[in-house]
Design a protein around this motif. Structure first.
Motif, short mmCIF file in Angstrom:
data_model
loop_
_atom_site.label_atom_id
_atom_site.label_comp_id
_atom_site.label_asym_id
_atom_site.label_seq_id
_atom_site.Cartn_x
_atom_site.Cartn_y
_atom_site.Cartn_z
N LEU A 11 -1.06 -5.03 2.87
CA LEU A 11 0.08 -5.19 1.97
C LEU A 11 -0.39 -5.82 0.68
O LEU A 11 -1.11 -6.83 0.70
CB LEU A 11 1.13 -6.07 2.64
N VAL A 12 -0.01 -5.24 -0.44
CA VAL A 12 -0.41 -5.76 -1.74
C VAL A 12 0.75 -5.58 -2.72
O VAL A 12 1.57 -4.67 -2.56
CB VAL A 12 -1.67 -5.02 -2.24
N SER A 17 -5.03 -4.63 -6.10
CA SER A 17 -6.15 -3.76 -5.72
C SER A 17 -6.44 -3.87 -4.23
O SER A 17 -6.18 -4.91 -3.60
CB SER A 17 -7.42 -4.15 -6.49
N LEU A 18 -6.96 -2.80 -3.70
CA LEU A 18 -7.44 -2.76 -2.32
C LEU A 18 -8.64 -1.83 -2.27
O LEU A 18 -8.73 -0.88 -3.08
CB LEU A 18 -6.37 -2.20 -1.36
N THR A 19 -9.53 -2.10 -1.33
CA THR A 19 -10.64 -1.20 -1.09
C THR A 19 -10.61 -0.75 0.36
O THR A 19 -10.62 -1.58 1.27
CB THR A 19 -12.00 -1.87 -1.38
N LEU A 20 -10.55 0.55 0.55
CA LEU A 20 -10.60 1.12 1.90
C LEU A 20 -12.04 1.51 2.22
O LEU A 20 -12.80 1.93 1.32
CB LEU A 20 -9.71 2.35 2.00
N LEU A 80 -12.87 3.81 -0.90
CA LEU A 80 -11.87 4.16 -1.89
C LEU A 80 -11.41 2.85 -2.54
O LEU A 80 -10.75 2.04 -1.90
CB LEU A 80 -10.68 4.88 -1.27
N GLN A 81 -11.83 2.66 -3.78
CA GLN A 81 -11.40 1.50 -4.55
C GLN A 81 -10.09 1.86 -5.24
O GLN A 81 -10.05 2.81 -6.02
CB GLN A 81 -12.46 1.11 -5.58
N MET A 82 -9.05 1.09 -4.94
CA MET A 82 -7.73 1.39 -5.50
C MET A 82 -7.28 0.23 -6.38
O MET A 82 -7.14 -0.90 -5.90
CB MET A 82 -6.72 1.61 -4.36
N ASN A 83 -7.11 0.52 -7.65
CA ASN A 83 -6.66 -0.48 -8.61
C ASN A 83 -5.29 -0.10 -9.16
O ASN A 83 -4.87 1.05 -9.05
CB ASN A 83 -7.66 -0.59 -9.76
#
Length: 120
Positions: A11-12, A17-20, A80-83
């Motif tokens: 949860l963000v 940002s999150l990295t999978l 997968l870097q998600m910003n």
């Protein structure tokens, strides 16, 4: 047997940002492409980003400039870097590997999925 295990969901808040990560294991002949897909409630699974073994990448228009797909040299880890996450990025994210199990047999493997929830 080919196995994919994802991690890194959660949860963000919007803008965060999150990295999978996706770990690949199994005996195979070759890998052609690796990618991330997502499925939101009530919607079809859609492509998020894909990377070919040559390094070329392709992204869904909705994530271009915000998400980055990458793999290690061994191709047994996919990221997968998600910003700049948005509420509409909320979905279950799946990693996918495609290639050849042997010189004449293909494979198309999926991970179990990891939930990404973006709050507004």
């Amino acid at each position: 047997q080919v196995q994919l295990v994802e991690s890194g969901g959660g949860l963000v808040q919007a803008g965060g940002s999150l990295t999978l990560a996706c770990g690949f294991s199994g005996k195979i002949f070759s890998i052609n492409a690796m990618g991330w897909y997502r499925q939101a409630p009530g919607k079809q699974r859609e492509l998020v980003a894909v990377i070919a073994t040559g390094g070329s990448t392709n992204y869904a228009d909705s994530v271009k400039g915000r998400f980055t797909v990458s793999a290690n040299n061994s191709k047994n880890m996919l990221y997968l870097q998600m910003n700049s996450l948005r509420p509409e990025d909320t979905a279950v994210y799946y990693c996918n590997y495609q290639g050849r199990r042997t010189s004449y047999r293909t494979f198309d493997a999926w991970g179990q999925g990891t939930q990404v929830t973006v709050s507004s």
